[in-house]
Design an enzyme around this catalytic site. Structure first.
Site, PDB file in Angstrom:
ATOM      1  N   CYS A  25       1.561  12.959  10.945  1.00  0.00           N
ATOM      2  CA  CYS A  25       2.736  11.849  10.909  1.00  0.00           C
ATOM      3  C   CYS A  25       2.973  11.739  12.606  1.00  0.00           C
ATOM      4  O   CYS A  25       3.604  10.625  12.772  1.00  0.00           O
ATOM      5  CB  CYS A  25       3.904  12.129  10.515  1.00  0.00           C
ATOM      6  SG  CYS A  25       3.797  12.262   8.491  1.00  0.00           S
ATOM      7  N   HIS A  69       6.448  -5.875   8.747  1.00  0.00           N
ATOM      8  CA  HIS A  69       5.137  -5.862   9.508  1.00  0.00           C
ATOM      9  C   HIS A  69       5.606  -5.701  11.085  1.00  0.00           C
ATOM     10  O   HIS A  69       5.207  -6.375  11.940  1.00  0.00           O
ATOM     11  CB  HIS A  69       4.561  -7.055   9.489  1.00  0.00           C
ATOM     12  CG  HIS A  69       3.601  -7.060   7.946  1.00  0.00           C
ATOM     13  ND1 HIS A  69       4.208  -7.461   7.068  1.00  0.00           N
ATOM     14  CD2 HIS A  69       2.543  -6.853   7.927  1.00  0.00           C
ATOM     15  CE1 HIS A  69       3.370  -7.280   5.941  1.00  0.00           C
ATOM     16  NE2 HIS A  69       2.171  -6.960   6.524  1.00  0.00           N
ATOM     17  N   GLU A 107       8.238   6.159   1.116  1.00  0.00           N
ATOM     18  CA  GLU A 107       6.924   5.910   1.955  1.00  0.00           C
ATOM     19  C   GLU A 107       5.708   5.711   1.079  1.00  0.00           C
ATOM     20  O   GLU A 107       4.866   5.096   1.576  1.00  0.00           O
ATOM     21  CB  GLU A 107       6.882   6.830   3.045  1.00  0.00           C
ATOM     22  CG  GLU A 107       8.115   6.749   3.967  1.00  0.00           C
ATOM     23  CD  GLU A 107       7.629   7.941   4.943  1.00  0.00           C
ATOM     24  OE1 GLU A 107       8.455   7.574   6.273  1.00  0.00           O
ATOM     25  OE2 GLU A 107       7.304   8.810   4.818  1.00  0.00           O
TER      26      GLU A 107
END
Length: 117
Positions: A25, A69, A107
């Site tokens: 991550c 985005h 997620e």
């Protein structure tokens, strides 16, 4: 207690650069996020709702304009974790809809974080 929930989706990148470099991550990566807002009330309003789902479209517009985005590190304070996103969306929703009880952020299909006071 009456409860309703509505789900929203967006795609975004982030990086948890405070983690060790070998942590996956810590690298720039992205997710297809799912946000679920839950509202609760002891009594229904005059229309028979906790809140009209149509009103929750404001959250979709907020997400589309500010998160979809985008690079989350540029948007929220602190690490761009699912936990911090859940708290961010909870605060935003609670300021508009007092019935807001919790926000869940996913997620991946197998993970989620929730903020519930």
């Amino acid at each position: 207690m009456y409860r309703i929930a509505k789900e929203f989706h967006f795609s975004a990148s982030h990086q948890l650069s405070h983690l060790p470099p070998e942590h996956q991550c810590a690298r720039l990566h992205g997710h297809n996020y799912v946000v679920i807002v839950e509202l609760a009330a002891q009594e229904l309003n005059a229309a028979g709702f906790v809140r009209d789902y149509h009103e929750l479209g404001l959250l979709k517009a907020y997400i589309d304009e500010n998160f979809d985005h985008r690079h989350l590190n540029d948007i929220i304070d602190g690490p761009s974790t699912a936990e911090n996103l859940a708290k961010h969306f909870f605060d935003w929703c609670k300021a508009r809809w007092p019935e807001t009880a919790a926000v869940r952020v996913s997620e991946t299909p197998k993970t989620w974080a929730e903020y519930r006071p």
